[in-house]
Design an enzyme around this catalytic site. Structure first.
Site, PDB file in Angstrom:
ATOM      1  N   CYS A  82       0.825  -1.211   0.000  1.00  0.00           N
ATOM      2  CA  CYS A  82       0.000   0.000   0.000  1.00  0.00           C
ATOM      3  C   CYS A  82       0.862   1.265   0.000  1.00  0.00           C
ATOM      4  O   CYS A  82       1.505   1.555  -0.991  1.00  0.00           O
ATOM      5  CB  CYS A  82      -1.009  -0.029   1.139  1.00  0.00           C
ATOM      6  N   HIS A 142      -3.865  -4.981   0.532  1.00  0.00           N
ATOM      7  CA  HIS A 142      -3.374  -5.353   1.859  1.00  0.00           C
ATOM      8  C   HIS A 142      -3.446  -6.866   2.065  1.00  0.00           C
ATOM      9  O   HIS A 142      -4.365  -7.364   2.711  1.00  0.00           O
ATOM     10  CB  HIS A 142      -4.181  -4.635   2.944  1.00  0.00           C
ATOM     11  N   GLU A 189      -1.835  -8.675   4.053  1.00  0.00           N
ATOM     12  CA  GLU A 189      -1.620  -9.071   5.458  1.00  0.00           C
ATOM     13  C   GLU A 189      -2.909  -9.178   6.262  1.00  0.00           C
ATOM     14  O   GLU A 189      -2.915  -9.843   7.298  1.00  0.00           O
ATOM     15  CB  GLU A 189      -0.634  -8.113   6.141  1.00  0.00           C
TER      16      GLU A 189
END
Ligand code: MN
Length: 252
Positions: A120, A224, A226
């Site tokens: 990001c 994202h 994660e």
């Protein structure tokens, strides 16, 4: 003995952080901040995550000594003056202290050939650090016809598709030319930084992944990974690929 050798091979991976007062207010309440999902995923993939505070720029080189990889985490907007632009109306909150440390940190990591994963803001910082520019606000950008800022209420699920360039590192990792990803960004890469290539775009043309052209592990994703569920195959492939590259570097 064998166990000691194994331990020594755990790659040490630096993670950038945000400077934030956590809403507490005042300069004596400023924290270093990042989502635990980043270190959790590095650990899950077999790496040792080490958080880097935003130090003075002179310490960018020493901060990388002993590291086998660098993970550029998400965060606030890169200040436009960093990439030679003026702030536009819908620029978000910036983090000048982070910009000052992260720009030389990224350049030094690239110069050393460290494996690098950028997420990001990390993608945007990588592009700015290599001489590229950013689109400052997709919500007010007529060319961004896909919604890139999904509603954060509810489940964290894939939100829009991306098309992946064949023969890119991302393609090699995922074995697919189209996957769906989440989307929490309001900025994107515009002109590319030196030594970078596009490896994925959303269907409106917005850049969703960049990578190094050198063949080393330099991968930047605009979404994202994660925060996707632990069984998300795209997320696993990205983190495991990154940590494997860091492990090879450590073993070298
Ligand atoms: Mn997106």
């Amino acid at each position: 003995m064998g166990e000691r050798v194994t331990k020594a091979k755990i790659p040490r991976i630096g993670l950038t952080t945000s400077t934030d007062d956590g809403g507490a207010g005042g300069p004596d309440r400023v924290c270093i901040l990042t989502k635990t999902a980043y270190p959790n995923w590095v650990e899950r993939a077999g790496g040792l995550p080490l958080l880097l505070p935003n130090l003075s720029p002179e310490l960018a080189g020493p901060a990388l000594d002993g590291l086998d990889g660098l993970l550029l985490t998400g965060g606030k907007d890169v200040h436009p003056l960093v990439y030679g632009a003026e702030p536009e109306r819908y620029l978000g909150t910036t983090d000048p202290q982070r910009d000052r440390f992260e720009m030389p940190l990224i350049r030094e990591a690239l110069a050393r050939g460290l494996p690098l994963l950028a997420i990001c803001r990390g993608l945007q910082a990588l592009n700015a650090a290599t001489g590229g520019t950013l689109r400052q606000d997709l919500a007010s950008d007529a060319d961004a016809t896909v919604q890139h800022r999904m509603d954060v209420v509810g489940e964290n699920v894939p939100h829009h598709s991306i098309e992946i360039e064949r023969d890119s590192l991302l393609h090699l990792l995922l074995g697919a030319t189209r996957v769906a990803v989440n989307s929490y960004h309001h900025q994107a890469a515009d002109q590319l930084g030196e030594g970078l290539r596009v490896s994925a775009r959303a269907l409106d043309g917005t850049i969703e992944a960049l990578e190094g052209a050198s063949g080393r592990f330099v991968l930047a994703v605009q979404w994202h990974p994660e925060v996707m569920p632990a069984d998300n195959e795209v997320t696993r492939a990205i983190f495991e690929g990154f940590v494997a590259a860091c492990r090879s570097r450590r073993g070298a």
